[in-house]
Design an enzyme around this catalytic site. Structure first.
Site, PDB file in Angstrom:
ATOM      1  N   PRO A 136       0.790  -1.231   0.000  1.00  0.00           N
ATOM      2  CA  PRO A 136       0.000   0.000   0.000  1.00  0.00           C
ATOM      3  C   PRO A 136       0.825   1.287   0.000  1.00  0.00           C
ATOM      4  CG  PRO A 136       0.054  -0.906   2.209  1.00  0.00           C
ATOM      5  CD  PRO A 136       0.808  -1.876   1.324  1.00  0.00           C
ATOM      6  N   CYS A 137       1.472   1.562  -1.119  1.00  0.00           N
ATOM      7  CA  CYS A 137       2.290   2.772  -1.208  1.00  0.00           C
ATOM      8  C   CYS A 137       1.435   4.032  -1.063  1.00  0.00           C
ATOM      9  CB  CYS A 137       3.099   2.792  -2.505  1.00  0.00           C
ATOM     10  SG  CYS A 137       2.141   2.515  -3.994  1.00  0.00           S
TER      11      CYS A 137
END
Length: 198
Positions: A136-137
């Protein structure tokens, strides 16, 4: 051989590049061409690939999982991510960012404190993240809780975070190999945006 599979769900194209049950890349985009290009940009250069429509049962499972993440649902997984072709540092950053729970964000600096390197180096790894949104950048923001950067655009990053809001109020510390990753409620970012400081 790597299989490239895409699926359109409610106007969003989700994509996965996998070999058996090992994932080489995931993506989402608003056109099939962009989704396919994202997959091609993320798979190892010298590995043969083929394109399938919806692909295997496993590929379908991953595509449905991506949609659930996109929608802000609380889902867990134990997928095998192909990271062997990435640098040791990129692997460490990806492993660290994978620990950020739903409803929280962290800063590039906090990831750097836990994984090593600098905030700028973390940003470079995140810009090339081959496993968005599984890794989950979009949950990595600037230290002042402004959005920072995002390959899909800041509006998309903000929409992600709005869907992931859970009403948390306190920061947490997540252990990472003897260090700590500080995470903060998504609401900290949303408050900043609401105040027009983002």
């Amino acid at each position: 051989m790597i299989s490239l599979c895409t699926k359109n769900v409610e106007g969003v194209w989700f994509g996965v590049a996998c070999d058996g049950e090992k994932i080489f890349a995931t993506t989402f985009a608003f056109s099939e061409t962009t989704a396919l290009q994202g997959l091609l940009n993320s798979i190892p250069f010298n590995v043969p690939f083929q394109r399938f429509g919806e692909g295997s049962v496993f590929a379908q499972h991953v595509l449905d999982f991506l949609k659930n993440i996109y929608d802000g649902r609380d889902v867990s997984h134990s997928f095998s991510l192909a990271t062997e072709h990435l640098s040791n540092y990129a692997r460490k950053v990806i492993e660290t960012v994978s620990l950020i729970p739903l409803g929280y964000v962290t800063s590039y600096g906090s990831v750097a404190n836990a994984a090593g390197g600098s905030p700028r180096a973390v940003g470079r790894v995140m810009a090339l993240n081959p496993f968005a949104p599984i890794v989950p950048c979009h949950r990595v923001v600037s230290s002042d809780f402004t959005l920072g950067g995002y390959g899909g655009g800041l509006d998309i990053k903000l929409d992600f975070l709005k869907r992931e809001k859970r009403g948390f109020t306190a920061k947490r510390e997540i252990p990472v190999d003897g260090k700590e990753l500080q995470v903060f409620p998504v609401e900290f970012v949303l408050w900043k945006v609401k105040k027009g400081k983002c």
